[in-house]
Design an enzyme around this catalytic site. Structure first.
Site, PDB file in Angstrom:
ATOM      1  N   TYR A 158       0.836  -1.195   0.000  1.00  0.00           N
ATOM      2  CA  TYR A 158       0.000   0.000   0.000  1.00  0.00           C
ATOM      3  C   TYR A 158       0.878   1.255   0.000  1.00  0.00           C
ATOM      4  O   TYR A 158       1.657   1.485   0.922  1.00  0.00           O
ATOM      5  CB  TYR A 158      -0.921   0.028   1.218  1.00  0.00           C
ATOM      6  CG  TYR A 158      -2.006  -1.027   1.220  1.00  0.00           C
ATOM      7  CD1 TYR A 158      -2.326  -1.751   0.071  1.00  0.00           C
ATOM      8  CD2 TYR A 158      -2.733  -1.307   2.379  1.00  0.00           C
ATOM      9  CE1 TYR A 158      -3.316  -2.713   0.071  1.00  0.00           C
ATOM     10  CE2 TYR A 158      -3.736  -2.276   2.387  1.00  0.00           C
ATOM     11  CZ  TYR A 158      -4.016  -2.977   1.239  1.00  0.00           C
ATOM     12  OH  TYR A 158      -5.006  -3.930   1.244  1.00  0.00           O
ATOM     13  N   SER A 186     -13.420  -4.004   0.254  1.00  0.00           N
ATOM     14  CA  SER A 186     -14.218  -3.205  -0.679  1.00  0.00           C
ATOM     15  C   SER A 186     -15.714  -3.407  -0.442  1.00  0.00           C
ATOM     16  O   SER A 186     -16.461  -3.773  -1.359  1.00  0.00           O
ATOM     17  CB  SER A 186     -13.865  -3.542  -2.134  1.00  0.00           C
ATOM     18  OG  SER A 186     -12.610  -3.015  -2.489  1.00  0.00           O
ATOM     19  N   PRO A 187     -16.199  -3.179   0.779  1.00  0.00           N
ATOM     20  CA  PRO A 187     -17.609  -3.425   1.093  1.00  0.00           C
ATOM     21  C   PRO A 187     -18.593  -2.471   0.417  1.00  0.00           C
ATOM     22  O   PRO A 187     -19.797  -2.688   0.486  1.00  0.00           O
ATOM     23  CB  PRO A 187     -17.658  -3.276   2.615  1.00  0.00           C
ATOM     24  CG  PRO A 187     -16.514  -2.365   2.937  1.00  0.00           C
ATOM     25  CD  PRO A 187     -15.445  -2.725   1.959  1.00  0.00           C
ATOM     26  N   GLY A 216     -18.076  -4.489  -8.924  1.00  0.00           N
ATOM     27  CA  GLY A 216     -17.017  -4.882  -9.845  1.00  0.00           C
ATOM     28  C   GLY A 216     -15.684  -4.933  -9.132  1.00  0.00           C
ATOM     29  O   GLY A 216     -15.610  -5.089  -7.912  1.00  0.00           O
ATOM     30  N   PHE A 217     -14.623  -4.798  -9.905  1.00  0.00           N
ATOM     31  CA  PHE A 217     -13.278  -4.788  -9.326  1.00  0.00           C
ATOM     32  C   PHE A 217     -12.784  -3.349  -9.311  1.00  0.00           C
ATOM     33  O   PHE A 217     -12.189  -2.863 -10.260  1.00  0.00           O
ATOM     34  CB  PHE A 217     -12.333  -5.686 -10.125  1.00  0.00           C
ATOM     35  CG  PHE A 217     -10.982  -5.865  -9.486  1.00  0.00           C
ATOM     36  CD1 PHE A 217     -10.849  -6.593  -8.314  1.00  0.00           C
ATOM     37  CD2 PHE A 217      -9.852  -5.308 -10.056  1.00  0.00           C
ATOM     38  CE1 PHE A 217      -9.599  -6.762  -7.725  1.00  0.00           C
ATOM     39  CE2 PHE A 217      -8.601  -5.463  -9.479  1.00  0.00           C
ATOM     40  CZ  PHE A 217      -8.477  -6.194  -8.303  1.00  0.00           C
ATOM     41  N   GLU A 227     -14.596  -0.727  -9.656  1.00  0.00           N
ATOM     42  CA  GLU A 227     -15.252   0.053 -10.707  1.00  0.00           C
ATOM     43  C   GLU A 227     -15.951   1.284 -10.154  1.00  0.00           C
ATOM     44  O   GLU A 227     -16.194   2.249 -10.871  1.00  0.00           O
ATOM     45  CB  GLU A 227     -16.255  -0.834 -11.456  1.00  0.00           C
ATOM     46  CG  GLU A 227     -15.592  -1.904 -12.302  1.00  0.00           C
ATOM     47  CD  GLU A 227     -16.612  -2.758 -13.033  1.00  0.00           C
ATOM     48  OE1 GLU A 227     -17.632  -2.201 -13.484  1.00  0.00           O
ATOM     49  OE2 GLU A 227     -16.395  -3.976 -13.153  1.00  0.00           O
TER      50      GLU A 227
END
Length: 305
Positions: free
Chosen positions: A52, A215-216, A220-221, A223
């Protein structure tokens, strides 16, 4: 903030974890305020990864919290290793080197939890086991887990790794709920019945591995965020109605939807917005009804057979 046991360990963790992937978007004062706000909300579990910000996020966090011995005992630190530029690497050498780098950047002698970040096609479980043993013996890591792995990959590791794998960090949200929908659409001839992950949700429940949804709020990934998006008008209508019913924000409901699942998940937030992190933490106090949960599920376009 409500707490759960992380996997089979005795480690008690808040049900909402604070993801630090974007903390490098804040200046020094903003980072300090953000970390302090999370702590005030009872969210003292901070999720990191060596990649990160190219490592900068761990450094920024350590400076923001003004890391010292007293503060260290009040927070729970998790980091992830295994992603390199253009490859994944679960070799003993890389795991040990990556952990040492994270410890240095975080200004601490140990990690509470270490996760293997992305499955390495060239993994040799014997090497992972040797690395974990060395890290445990030295006191550098207290608990171990994985991220983005399916059952047989975990079983392969467990053939040699003796430490309990207490967590599996997986992408999961209202709109990215295939691990839930394939369990509902058993024996159906539709896309929702496709098992893309080896029934990982059931596996984690059977083996007492805590699922950490990442990513709650994303669809998409990466998006975009589904809350307020014109791509999901019905979902937002229902979420807003449920939010009004409970007197909270749509952000709170999106997290509460995950917490309502009996798997006892620990969502990883990604926001750096002070109001949103507070709203995420409020989900700890909300228990959706079964009817609310399914209404939100269907509004996202998920089908019931």
């Amino acid at each position: 903030m409500k707490k759960i046991k992380l996997g089979t360990s005795s480690l008690e963790v808040p049900v909402v974890a604070v993801g630090c992937m974007r903390i490098n978007s804040l200046d020094k004062k903003q980072a300090e305020t953000f970390v302090q706000t999370a702590l005030e909300e009872g969210a003292n579990f901070f999720d990191h990864a060596d990649i990160y910000g190219g490592g900068a996020c761990e450094e920024i966090f350590a400076d923001a919290i003004q890391m010292n011995g007293d503060i260290r005992e009040k927070v729970i630190l998790q980091s992830k290793v295994g992603i390199r530029k253009g490859s994944f690497d679960f070799s003993k050498e890389h795991i040990l080197e990556a952990v040492n780098g994270s410890l240095k950047r975080l200004k601490t002698d140990y990690l509470d939890v270490l996760l293997l970040h992305r499955p390495d096609a060239l993994v040799e479980p014997e090497e992972v086991a040797e690395a974990f043993d060395q890290l445990e013996r030295s006191g550098k890591v207290r608990h171990f887990g994985v991220s983005n792995q399916k059952p047989m990959q975990i079983e392969l590791l467990k053939k040699h790794v003796k430490q309990p794998l207490v967590a599996n960090q997986l992408q999961l949200s209202i709109t990215n709920a295939t691990m839930i929908s394939n369990g509902i659409n058993v024996n159906m001839e539709n896309d929702a019945a496709i098992d893309r992950d080896g029934s990982i949700l059931d596996y984690c429940r059977l083996h007492d591995i805590t699922v950490q949804p990442w990513s709650p709020f994303q669809y998409g990934f990466f998006e975009g965020v589904f809350l307020g998006s014109d791509k999901f008008p019905e979902l937002n209508r229902v979420i807003d109605a449920v939010a009004a019913k409970y007197g909270v924000s749509n952000t709170t409901i999106a997290i509460a939807w995950l917490l309502r699942h009996p798997a006892k998940m620990q969502p990883i937030t990604g926001t750096m917005n002070l109001d949103r992190i507070k709203d995420c933490c409020k989900a700890s106090d909300i228990t959706l009804t079964r009817e609310d949960w399914y209404e939100i599920y269907r509004a996202a376009g998920n089908i019931l057979p």
